[in-house]
Design a protein around this motif. Sequence first.
Motif, PDB file in Angstrom:
ATOM      1  N   LYS A  52      51.361  36.120 102.665  1.00  0.00           N
ATOM      2  CA  LYS A  52      51.891  34.762 102.778  1.00  0.00           C
ATOM      3  C   LYS A  52      52.964  34.486 101.720  1.00  0.00           C
ATOM      4  CE  LYS A  52      47.771  32.636 104.819  1.00  0.00           C
ATOM      5  NZ  LYS A  52      46.678  31.642 104.640  1.00  0.00           N
ATOM      6  N   ARG A  53      52.724  34.952 100.496  1.00  0.00           N
ATOM      7  CA  ARG A  53      53.643  34.624  99.402  1.00  0.00           C
ATOM      8  C   ARG A  53      54.861  35.536  99.352  1.00  0.00           C
ATOM      9  NH1 ARG A  53      52.292  32.903  93.179  1.00  0.00           N
ATOM     10  NH2 ARG A  53      54.426  33.033  92.396  1.00  0.00           N
ATOM     11  N   PHE A  54      54.646  36.830  99.602  1.00  0.00           N
ATOM     12  CA  PHE A  54      55.740  37.788  99.405  1.00  0.00           C
ATOM     13  C   PHE A  54      56.218  38.452 100.697  1.00  0.00           C
ATOM     14  CE2 PHE A  54      53.101  38.066  95.446  1.00  0.00           C
ATOM     15  CZ  PHE A  54      53.991  37.385  94.622  1.00  0.00           C
ATOM     16  N   GLY A  55      55.506  38.230 101.801  1.00  0.00           N
ATOM     17  CA  GLY A  55      55.870  38.907 103.051  1.00  0.00           C
ATOM     18  C   GLY A  55      55.627  40.399 102.987  1.00  0.00           C
ATOM     19  N   SER A  56      54.626  40.821 102.237  1.00  0.00           N
ATOM     20  CA  SER A  56      54.377  42.249 101.983  1.00  0.00           C
ATOM     21  C   SER A  56      54.067  43.000 103.274  1.00  0.00           C
ATOM     22  CB  SER A  56      53.199  42.413 101.014  1.00  0.00           C
ATOM     23  OG  SER A  56      53.353  41.573  99.890  1.00  0.00           O
ATOM     24  N   ASP A  57      54.702  44.169 103.443  1.00  0.00           N
ATOM     25  CA  ASP A  57      54.380  45.010 104.598  1.00  0.00           C
ATOM     26  C   ASP A  57      53.903  46.403 104.180  1.00  0.00           C
ATOM     27  OD1 ASP A  57      56.745  46.136 103.755  1.00  0.00           O
ATOM     28  OD2 ASP A  57      57.884  45.643 105.560  1.00  0.00           O
ATOM     29  N   LEU A  58      53.789  46.632 102.864  1.00  0.00           N
ATOM     30  CA  LEU A  58      53.190  47.869 102.354  1.00  0.00           C
ATOM     31  C   LEU A  58      52.394  47.546 101.099  1.00  0.00           C
ATOM     32  CD1 LEU A  58      52.756  50.934 102.111  1.00  0.00           C
ATOM     33  CD2 LEU A  58      54.954  51.080 100.908  1.00  0.00           C
ATOM     34  N   PHE A  59      51.117  47.868 101.140  1.00  0.00           N
ATOM     35  CA  PHE A  59      50.249  47.655  99.987  1.00  0.00           C
ATOM     36  C   PHE A  59      49.855  48.994  99.381  1.00  0.00           C
ATOM     37  CE2 PHE A  59      49.538  43.723 102.368  1.00  0.00           C
ATOM     38  CZ  PHE A  59      49.712  42.783 101.357  1.00  0.00           C
ATOM     39  N   ILE A  60      49.962  49.074  98.054  1.00  0.00           N
ATOM     40  CA  ILE A  60      49.442  50.221  97.331  1.00  0.00           C
ATOM     41  C   ILE A  60      48.143  49.761  96.686  1.00  0.00           C
ATOM     42  CG2 ILE A  60      49.911  52.054  95.683  1.00  0.00           C
ATOM     43  CD1 ILE A  60      51.972  51.822  97.967  1.00  0.00           C
ATOM     44  N   LEU A  61      47.054  50.365  97.102  1.00  0.00           N
ATOM     45  CA  LEU A  61      45.720  49.990  96.633  1.00  0.00           C
ATOM     46  C   LEU A  61      45.398  50.814  95.389  1.00  0.00           C
ATOM     47  CD1 LEU A  61      43.493  48.055  97.643  1.00  0.00           C
ATOM     48  CD2 LEU A  61      42.483  49.986  98.846  1.00  0.00           C
ATOM     49  N   ASP A  62      45.512  50.172  94.228  1.00  0.00           N
ATOM     50  CA  ASP A  62      45.254  50.852  92.958  1.00  0.00           C
ATOM     51  C   ASP A  62      43.759  51.060  92.772  1.00  0.00           C
ATOM     52  OD1 ASP A  62      45.495  51.760  90.246  1.00  0.00           O
ATOM     53  OD2 ASP A  62      45.095  49.711  89.575  1.00  0.00           O
ATOM     54  N   ASP A  63      43.361  52.301  92.458  1.00  0.00           N
ATOM     55  CA  ASP A  63      41.946  52.652  92.263  1.00  0.00           C
ATOM     56  C   ASP A  63      41.132  52.268  93.500  1.00  0.00           C
ATOM     57  OD1 ASP A  63      39.705  53.675  91.057  1.00  0.00           O
ATOM     58  OD2 ASP A  63      39.392  51.975  89.699  1.00  0.00           O
ATOM     59  N   GLY A  64      41.610  52.731  94.660  1.00  0.00           N
ATOM     60  CA  GLY A  64      41.022  52.277  95.912  1.00  0.00           C
ATOM     61  C   GLY A  64      40.118  53.263  96.633  1.00  0.00           C
ATOM     62  N   PHE A  65      39.866  54.431  96.052  1.00  0.00           N
ATOM     63  CA  PHE A  65      39.123  55.441  96.807  1.00  0.00           C
ATOM     64  C   PHE A  65      37.702  54.988  97.142  1.00  0.00           C
ATOM     65  CE2 PHE A  65      37.195  59.674  97.606  1.00  0.00           C
ATOM     66  CZ  PHE A  65      38.120  60.149  98.526  1.00  0.00           C
ATOM     67  N   GLN A  66      37.080  54.234  96.243  1.00  0.00           N
ATOM     68  CA  GLN A  66      35.721  53.738  96.490  1.00  0.00           C
ATOM     69  C   GLN A  66      35.717  52.353  97.138  1.00  0.00           C
ATOM     70  OE1 GLN A  66      36.497  55.201  93.351  1.00  0.00           O
ATOM     71  NE2 GLN A  66      35.624  57.120  94.096  1.00  0.00           N
ATOM     72  N   HIS A  67      36.887  51.759  97.318  1.00  0.00           N
ATOM     73  CA  HIS A  67      36.976  50.404  97.875  1.00  0.00           C
ATOM     74  C   HIS A  67      37.042  50.507  99.394  1.00  0.00           C
ATOM     75  CE1 HIS A  67      37.580  46.119  97.145  1.00  0.00           C
ATOM     76  NE2 HIS A  67      38.402  46.118  98.189  1.00  0.00           N
ATOM     77  N   LEU A  68      35.907  50.757 100.011  1.00  0.00           N
ATOM     78  CA  LEU A  68      35.860  51.084 101.438  1.00  0.00           C
ATOM     79  C   LEU A  68      36.025  49.867 102.343  1.00  0.00           C
ATOM     80  CD1 LEU A  68      32.861  53.595 101.304  1.00  0.00           C
ATOM     81  CD2 LEU A  68      35.301  54.073 101.067  1.00  0.00           C
ATOM     82  N   LYS A  69      35.994  48.681 101.791  1.00  0.00           N
ATOM     83  CA  LYS A  69      36.044  47.457 102.588  1.00  0.00           C
ATOM     84  C   LYS A  69      37.381  47.286 103.308  1.00  0.00           C
ATOM     85  CE  LYS A  69      35.202  42.469 102.197  1.00  0.00           C
ATOM     86  NZ  LYS A  69      34.156  42.452 103.234  1.00  0.00           N
ATOM     87  N   ILE A  70      38.441  47.869 102.749  1.00  0.00           N
ATOM     88  CA  ILE A  70      39.772  47.738 103.350  1.00  0.00           C
ATOM     89  C   ILE A  70      40.152  49.016 104.090  1.00  0.00           C
ATOM     90  CG2 ILE A  70      42.240  47.563 102.814  1.00  0.00           C
ATOM     91  CD1 ILE A  70      41.641  45.594 100.692  1.00  0.00           C
TER      92      ILE A  70
END
Length: 365
Positions: A145-163
């Motif tokens: 909504k704020r930045f119109g982001s179309d690519l997210f880099i998930l920092d430290d995301g290997f265990q963050h299975l929710k996304i």
Amino acid sequence: MEEYVNGIIRGKNQGVFSFFLFLLSIVYGFIQRVRVLLYRKGLFKVEKIGSKVISVGNITLGGTGKTPAVMAIAQMGKEKSFKVTILTRGYKGKAEGINVVSDGSRILLNCEDAGDEPYLMAKKLNGIPVVKGKNRYLSARFAIKRFGSDLFILDDGFQHLKIHRDVNILLIDATDPFGNNRIFPGGTLREPLTAIGRADIIVLTKSDLSQKNAETIKKIREYNPSAPIFTSYYYLIDLVDMKGDIMPVKGIKGRSLFIFSGLANHSSFRSIIEREGARVKGELTYPDHFYYSESDMKEIKKKSESAGADMIVTTEKDIVRIPYQGVEPETSSGQVWALRIEFIVEDREGWESILFQKGPIGGNS
């Protein structure tokens, strides 16, 4: 006590307490396996953001170089005309809820509120917002909504299975790939080694500092026979002090250095310094993410002088955690230089083509 427990986790200390932690690690490992299974079976919901997601993480407790890798991938995405946003939980950052560390042009949180790694990313990246929040799905919706982001880099995301992620990158430290092969709290593994099978891409970091890359790759292939494996190293850019003055890397060759760091893996920092021809006359090590006080800096300066060093050098991640109000008083800390590095994947062309290809890579995520 913290030092003793860290020694057990890293396989240096033994005793009755280490056996107790070993038993806890069995329980923790079982919980991790069940958690992954519940996500795979659909009993825990995986949220789709609606934009491309590249996750970067590891299976050990720090030291693999996530922050430099995240910054390099984010910059690469920006060069390919994506509207990139980094999502981070901001480990040890005091700010609660969803916070904009940087909107891409301004830094909006200080280091203590943001956490050292998000703050460092915000300082180094132009045009790339950094958003901090434990719930990274809500953080992503906010960023769209704020930045119109179309690519997210998930920092430290290997265990963050929710996304849901389109690319699941696993970083493995070539100098210490699997620790003592025990799961936390009895070791340095965050998950059982079977978790390697979830990776779409595997990157050996600091591969130029290890003589056991072939052995490590063989072990990886036991758990993931198909994911592309890349090797990477740190390119040394220069050194910078807290006032922004720059020194070429060759400036440390032949000089006597006192070094200090608050990292998960101190040895690789020292190896990089010594490889450049500097003489390390003394060293102080601190826990990962350690915030320095004025008294700590006075101790560092005193030890440096006693060792006969003519330079004090640390890492970029450490220098942002040093108390500094725009003046670097000689009486408190002396001149401290930070080594600036860049994450380089050796097969850049292959790395880019796989990283940004359309569609799923291997289905492991």
